[in-house]
Design a protein around this motif. Structure first.
Motif, mmCIF file in Angstrom:
data_model
loop_
_atom_site.group_PDB
_atom_site.id
_atom_site.type_symbol
_atom_site.label_atom_id
_atom_site.label_comp_id
_atom_site.label_asym_id
_atom_site.label_seq_id
_atom_site.Cartn_x
_atom_site.Cartn_y
_atom_site.Cartn_z
ATOM 1 N N ILE A 54 38.192 34.655 7.333
ATOM 2 C CA ILE A 54 37.815 35.909 6.678
ATOM 3 C C ILE A 54 36.334 35.884 6.296
ATOM 4 C CG2 ILE A 54 38.147 37.311 4.599
ATOM 5 C CD1 ILE A 54 41.141 36.573 4.785
ATOM 6 N N GLN A 55 35.878 34.745 5.782
ATOM 7 C CA GLN A 55 34.462 34.612 5.423
ATOM 8 C C GLN A 55 33.576 34.762 6.657
ATOM 9 O OE1 GLN A 55 32.877 34.885 2.819
ATOM 10 N NE2 GLN A 55 31.142 33.519 2.636
ATOM 11 N N LEU A 56 34.016 34.219 7.774
ATOM 12 C CA LEU A 56 33.253 34.366 9.017
ATOM 13 C C LEU A 56 33.133 35.836 9.413
ATOM 14 C CD1 LEU A 56 31.862 33.201 11.565
ATOM 15 C CD2 LEU A 56 34.136 33.124 12.606
ATOM 16 N N LEU A 57 34.225 36.571 9.332
ATOM 17 C CA LEU A 57 34.186 37.994 9.686
ATOM 18 C C LEU A 57 33.269 38.779 8.756
ATOM 19 C CD1 LEU A 57 37.946 38.606 10.529
ATOM 20 C CD2 LEU A 57 36.027 38.373 12.122
ATOM 21 N N ALA A 100 31.077 25.126 11.108
ATOM 22 C CA ALA A 100 32.036 24.747 10.060
ATOM 23 C C ALA A 100 33.388 25.414 10.296
ATOM 24 C CB ALA A 100 31.490 25.111 8.680
ATOM 25 N N VAL A 101 33.383 26.684 10.674
ATOM 26 C CA VAL A 101 34.646 27.378 10.948
ATOM 27 C C VAL A 101 35.341 26.750 12.160
ATOM 28 C CG1 VAL A 101 35.663 29.588 11.642
ATOM 29 C CG2 VAL A 101 33.915 29.529 9.872
ATOM 30 N N PHE A 127 38.021 16.667 9.603
ATOM 31 C CA PHE A 127 37.445 17.954 9.992
ATOM 32 C C PHE A 127 37.112 18.839 8.793
ATOM 33 C CE2 PHE A 127 39.267 16.599 14.001
ATOM 34 C CZ PHE A 127 38.283 16.978 14.899
ATOM 35 N N TYR A 128 37.967 18.860 7.791
ATOM 36 C CA TYR A 128 37.693 19.703 6.631
ATOM 37 C C TYR A 128 36.521 19.167 5.820
ATOM 38 C CZ TYR A 128 41.872 22.649 7.174
ATOM 39 O OH TYR A 128 42.798 23.548 7.619
ATOM 40 N N THR A 129 36.404 17.857 5.696
ATOM 41 C CA THR A 129 35.286 17.284 4.949
ATOM 42 C C THR A 129 33.970 17.493 5.700
ATOM 43 O OG1 THR A 129 36.787 15.660 3.989
ATOM 44 C CG2 THR A 129 34.436 15.200 3.814
ATOM 45 N N LEU A 130 33.990 17.346 7.004
ATOM 46 C CA LEU A 130 32.783 17.639 7.790
ATOM 47 C C LEU A 130 32.384 19.112 7.642
ATOM 48 C CD1 LEU A 130 33.221 15.698 11.154
ATOM 49 C CD2 LEU A 130 31.375 15.459 9.503
ATOM 50 N N ALA A 131 33.353 20.007 7.683
ATOM 51 C CA ALA A 131 33.063 21.428 7.508
ATOM 52 C C ALA A 131 32.457 21.682 6.133
ATOM 53 C CB ALA A 131 34.335 22.255 7.691
#
Length: 145
Positions: A54-57, A100-101, A127-131
């Motif tokens: 949602i943040q990406l959109l 990140a997404v 993956f979540y920590t890298l993002a």
């Protein structure tokens, strides 16, 4: 319209950071303490995925309605890359947030294929920590806080 979308994007970012921190910590704790992966962990991972998309959109809409976007036509790519503020808003921030997404999406997708708890937590933790690190690296802190 720009101010409205900017407001939504800025405040949704707080929710995104909060849930991404919770998801990263949850996955790290689950991995290192050998916890069993359950429905709550799945919901946290899924909610993180939804919030990031949602943040990406919202961010994509903001990118194209932003007054900064006109600078590509006025300054050209060379002029944008020479100006650190324009480079941040038009190149660095959008690129790092898209990466990140993608990392969140990859982590969520890869964790679903794992059959046991430890590998599931491991995929999410990585993956979540890298993002989270990528997002924190390119937030325009001087205007955001």
């Amino acid at each position: 319209m720009y101010e409205t979308v900017l407001f939504i994007h800025s405040y949704w970012a707080y929710l995104l950071l909060l849930i991404l921190i919770v998801a990263s910590v949850n996955s790290l704790v689950g991995y290192f303490s050998n916890k069993e992966y359950g429905a709550t962990n799945f919901r946290i991972a899924l909610f993180t995925l939804i919030v990031t998309h949602i943040q990406l959109l919202i961010g994509l809409v903001l990118y194209f309605v932003s007054p900064y976007f006109r600078m590509f036509g006025e300054e050209g790519m060379g002029g944008v890359m020479k100006d650190s503020v324009l480079r941040l808003y038009l190149v660095e921030h959008p690129l790092m947030m898209i990466i990140a997404v993608v990392l969140v999406t990859m982590g969520y997708s890869k964790h679903k294929s794992k059959l046991t708890s430890k590998p599931k937590f491991k995929m999410l933790a990585i993956f979540y920590t890298l993002a989270l690190v990528f997002i924190l690296s390119r937030i325009p802190w001087n205007t955001w806080l």
